[in-house]
Design a protein around this motif. Structure first.
Motif, PDB file in Angstrom:
ATOM      1  N   GLN A   1     -19.769  77.651  51.404  1.00 14.77           N
ATOM      2  CA  GLN A   1     -19.160  78.615  50.497  1.00 14.77           C
ATOM      3  C   GLN A   1     -18.088  79.431  51.221  1.00 14.77           C
ATOM      4  O   GLN A   1     -16.996  79.667  50.679  1.00 14.77           O
ATOM      5  CB  GLN A   1     -20.230  79.540  49.916  1.00 14.77           C
ATOM      6  CG  GLN A   1     -21.179  78.859  48.932  1.00 14.77           C
ATOM      7  CD  GLN A   1     -22.357  79.743  48.542  1.00 14.77           C
ATOM      8  OE1 GLN A   1     -22.398  80.933  48.870  1.00 14.77           O
ATOM      9  NE2 GLN A   1     -23.329  79.163  47.851  1.00 14.77           N
ATOM     10  N   ILE A   2     -18.395  79.856  52.445  1.00 17.93           N
ATOM     11  CA  ILE A   2     -17.422  80.617  53.236  1.00 17.93           C
ATOM     12  C   ILE A   2     -16.215  79.742  53.564  1.00 17.93           C
ATOM     13  O   ILE A   2     -15.055  80.164  53.428  1.00 17.93           O
ATOM     14  CB  ILE A   2     -18.067  81.148  54.529  1.00 17.93           C
ATOM     15  CG1 ILE A   2     -19.142  82.191  54.213  1.00 17.93           C
ATOM     16  CG2 ILE A   2     -17.000  81.746  55.453  1.00 17.93           C
ATOM     17  CD1 ILE A   2     -19.964  82.603  55.412  1.00 17.93           C
TER      18      ILE A   2
ATOM     19  N   ARG B   1     -14.070  79.260  50.573  1.00 18.69           N
ATOM     20  CA  ARG B   1     -13.384  80.501  50.207  1.00 18.69           C
ATOM     21  C   ARG B   1     -12.182  80.737  51.124  1.00 18.69           C
ATOM     22  O   ARG B   1     -11.134  81.209  50.675  1.00 18.69           O
ATOM     23  CB  ARG B   1     -14.353  81.681  50.280  1.00 18.69           C
ATOM     24  CG  ARG B   1     -13.755  83.012  49.798  1.00 18.69           C
ATOM     25  CD  ARG B   1     -13.299  82.898  48.368  1.00 18.69           C
ATOM     26  NE  ARG B   1     -12.653  84.130  47.908  1.00 18.69           N
ATOM     27  CZ  ARG B   1     -11.678  84.157  47.011  1.00 18.69           C
ATOM     28  NH1 ARG B   1     -11.232  83.022  46.464  1.00 18.69           N
ATOM     29  NH2 ARG B   1     -11.147  85.300  46.634  1.00 18.69           N
TER      30      ARG B   1
ATOM     31  N   ASP C   1      -9.500  78.719  49.832  1.00 19.53           N
ATOM     32  CA  ASP C   1      -8.976  79.325  48.605  1.00 19.53           C
ATOM     33  C   ASP C   1      -8.016  80.469  48.917  1.00 19.53           C
ATOM     34  O   ASP C   1      -7.058  80.715  48.172  1.00 19.53           O
ATOM     35  CB  ASP C   1     -10.125  79.851  47.736  1.00 19.53           C
ATOM     36  CG  ASP C   1     -10.968  78.739  47.126  1.00 19.53           C
ATOM     37  OD1 ASP C   1     -10.485  77.588  47.066  1.00 19.53           O
ATOM     38  OD2 ASP C   1     -12.097  79.031  46.693  1.00 19.53           O
ATOM     39  N   LEU C   2      -8.275  81.161  50.038  1.00 25.92           N
ATOM     40  CA  LEU C   2      -7.450  82.302  50.425  1.00 25.92           C
ATOM     41  C   LEU C   2      -6.190  81.888  51.178  1.00 25.92           C
ATOM     42  O   LEU C   2      -5.395  82.736  51.570  1.00 25.92           O
ATOM     43  CB  LEU C   2      -8.277  83.269  51.282  1.00 25.92           C
ATOM     44  CG  LEU C   2      -9.387  84.019  50.535  1.00 25.92           C
ATOM     45  CD1 LEU C   2     -10.324  84.708  51.531  1.00 25.92           C
ATOM     46  CD2 LEU C   2      -8.790  85.037  49.565  1.00 25.92           C
TER      47      LEU C   2
ATOM     48  N   LEU D   1      -7.806  89.933  52.920  1.00 25.45           N
ATOM     49  CA  LEU D   1      -9.152  89.503  52.556  1.00 25.45           C
ATOM     50  C   LEU D   1      -9.820  90.424  51.550  1.00 25.45           C
ATOM     51  O   LEU D   1     -10.813  90.049  50.932  1.00 25.45           O
ATOM     52  CB  LEU D   1     -10.026  89.414  53.813  1.00 25.45           C
ATOM     53  CG  LEU D   1      -9.519  88.463  54.907  1.00 25.45           C
ATOM     54  CD1 LEU D   1     -10.480  88.458  56.083  1.00 25.45           C
ATOM     55  CD2 LEU D   1      -9.339  87.055  54.362  1.00 25.45           C
TER      56      LEU D   1
ATOM     57  N   ASN E   1     -12.264  92.489  49.856  1.00 25.90           N
ATOM     58  CA  ASN E   1     -13.718  92.567  50.088  1.00 25.90           C
ATOM     59  C   ASN E   1     -14.371  91.198  49.970  1.00 25.90           C
ATOM     60  O   ASN E   1     -15.494  91.068  49.470  1.00 25.90           O
ATOM     61  CB  ASN E   1     -14.349  93.543  49.084  1.00 25.90           C
ATOM     62  CG  ASN E   1     -13.849  94.960  49.275  1.00 25.90           C
ATOM     63  OD1 ASN E   1     -13.761  95.443  50.405  1.00 25.90           O
ATOM     64  ND2 ASN E   1     -13.520  95.618  48.181  1.00 25.90           N
ATOM     65  N   ASN E   2     -13.680  90.175  50.458  1.00 23.80           N
ATOM     66  CA  ASN E   2     -14.208  88.819  50.308  1.00 23.80           C
ATOM     67  C   ASN E   2     -15.417  88.549  51.183  1.00 23.80           C
ATOM     68  O   ASN E   2     -16.307  87.781  50.818  1.00 23.80           O
ATOM     69  CB  ASN E   2     -13.105  87.803  50.622  1.00 23.80           C
ATOM     70  CG  ASN E   2     -12.152  87.611  49.462  1.00 23.80           C
ATOM     71  OD1 ASN E   2     -12.450  86.867  48.545  1.00 23.80           O
ATOM     72  ND2 ASN E   2     -11.024  88.308  49.486  1.00 23.80           N
ATOM     73  N   PHE E   3     -15.482  89.168  52.391  1.00 18.74           N
ATOM     74  CA  PHE E   3     -16.549  88.860  53.336  1.00 18.74           C
ATOM     75  C   PHE E   3     -17.152  90.153  53.887  1.00 18.74           C
ATOM     76  O   PHE E   3     -16.430  91.110  54.172  1.00 18.74           O
ATOM     77  CB  PHE E   3     -16.015  88.020  54.504  1.00 18.74           C
ATOM     78  CG  PHE E   3     -15.303  86.770  54.064  1.00 18.74           C
ATOM     79  CD1 PHE E   3     -16.008  85.717  53.498  1.00 18.74           C
ATOM     80  CD2 PHE E   3     -13.935  86.646  54.213  1.00 18.74           C
ATOM     81  CE1 PHE E   3     -15.347  84.564  53.086  1.00 18.74           C
ATOM     82  CE2 PHE E   3     -13.270  85.503  53.813  1.00 18.74           C
ATOM     83  CZ  PHE E   3     -13.987  84.447  53.246  1.00 18.74           C
ATOM     84  N   ARG E   4     -18.464  90.141  54.073  1.00 19.90           N
ATOM     85  CA  ARG E   4     -19.162  91.326  54.550  1.00 19.90           C
ATOM     86  C   ARG E   4     -18.914  91.572  56.032  1.00 19.90           C
ATOM     87  O   ARG E   4     -18.684  92.694  56.463  1.00 19.90           O
ATOM     88  CB  ARG E   4     -20.668  91.180  54.289  1.00 19.90           C
ATOM     89  CG  ARG E   4     -21.497  92.383  54.745  1.00 19.90           C
ATOM     90  CD  ARG E   4     -22.964  92.188  54.396  1.00 19.90           C
ATOM     91  NE  ARG E   4     -23.147  92.055  52.955  1.00 19.90           N
ATOM     92  CZ  ARG E   4     -24.325  91.792  52.390  1.00 19.90           C
ATOM     93  NH1 ARG E   4     -25.404  91.608  53.136  1.00 19.90           N
ATOM     94  NH2 ARG E   4     -24.419  91.689  51.078  1.00 19.90           N
TER      95      ARG E   4
ATOM     96  N   SER F   1     -16.538  90.251  58.901  1.00 18.27           N
ATOM     97  CA  SER F   1     -15.429  89.390  59.313  1.00 18.27           C
ATOM     98  C   SER F   1     -14.460  90.174  60.177  1.00 18.27           C
ATOM     99  O   SER F   1     -14.448  91.405  60.179  1.00 18.27           O
ATOM    100  CB  SER F   1     -14.701  88.818  58.092  1.00 18.27           C
ATOM    101  OG  SER F   1     -14.106  89.861  57.341  1.00 18.27           O
TER     102      SER F   1
END
Length: 269
Positions: free
Chosen positions: A222-223, A226, A229-230, A254, A256-259, A261
């Motif tokens: 999933q990461i 994503r 996708d970015l 980014l 708030n795409n990843f907690r 990073s």
């Protein structure tokens, strides 16, 4: 003395054989990245090791920084030191953080006490502590083979790129990673593949650990998806996981795409 042991990513990671000593032969590009711990070594009345930041599993006596000191002390008249490690690089994350700590301990002791140990000798000490420890002595992009402790320079620089590192907070053991891997010889040399434009790596530059670990831990693909996708030109899991990274040709936004990073320009500062 204060040093900042940085992490590394694997650009391509192929398991090419099982060794008689129980280890595996690999082919990979190790690339240093600017996510670092802080290591302080000072002369002291007695040898000690302390740490702060992220918790480090295992007992203190097995810590790689302490073992690095003890390894050098067998051959050299080292005075006692106090070692403090501020741990920031996640553990069990495929970033080589513990190996970097060991290698930087060797380098710091060499400088602090003017030991005059050559880089080659430092690498030989580091090899006794872990398969990828020796890489961090010179700490520059390398094509790595054998157990990961043999290497040669590779003409790969990502100074014009941005690198995003995403750690999902998973600890993946070496045993779990290797349980799903069947060694196979390379059909095309990884060094040849890395000469192609980065956007072409997606189909050919592969981490052999991904197939099985992605099934076990769905958050990892999933990461990776994503990041594509970015706008990532290339994305992959590093090492045996669990950190996933993306290489971008411009600074990514980014939000708030990843907690957990970090983003940095593709060269050490």
């Amino acid at each position: 003395m204060i040093a900042f042991p940085n992490a590394k990513i694997n650009i391509g990671l192929n398991i090419v054989g099982k060794r008689r000593d129980g280890f595996h032969d690999i082919a990979s590009c190790f690339y240093p990245v600017d996510w670092a711990d802080a290591l302080e070594i000072l002369p002291a009345d007695e040898l000690s090791f302390t740490s702060s930041g992220l918790p480090i599993p295992g007992d203190i006596d097995s810590n790689l920084c302490l073992r690095a000191y003890q390894l050098l002390a067998k051959d050299l008249a080292l005075p006692p030191v106090s070692i403090h490690l501020l741990k920031a690089v996640p553990i069990g994350a495929g970033l080589g953080g513990g190996s970097a700590d060991a290698a930087f301990t060797i380098k710091a002791l060499n400088q602090l006490f003017s030991l005059d140990i050559s880089p080659e000798q430092q690498q030989n000490y580091a090899r006794q502590l872990g398969s990828d420890c020796a890489f961090f002595i010179e700490n520059k992009p390398m094509y790595c083979f054998g157990k990961g402790d043999e290497f040669e320079e590779i003409a790969l620089r990502l100074t014009a790129n941005w690198i995003v590192l995403v750690n999902p907070g998973l600890y993946i053991s070496t045993a779990e990673a290797y349980a799903g891997v069947a060694p196979q010889r390379l059909k095309v040399d990884l060094r040849e593949l890395l000469q192609h434009p980065i956007e072409q790596w997606r189909d050919f530059v592969i981490n052999d650990f991904e197939e099985n670990l992605f099934k076990n831990h769905p958050v990892l693909p999933q990461i990776k998806n994503r990041l594509y996708d970015l706008g990532a030109q290339y994305a992959s899991m590093s090492g045996s996981g669990s950190t996933v990274y993306g290489i971008f040709n411009q600074e990514p936004h980014l939000a708030n795409n990843f907690r957990n990073s970090t983003v940095w320009k593709g060269e050490l500062t």
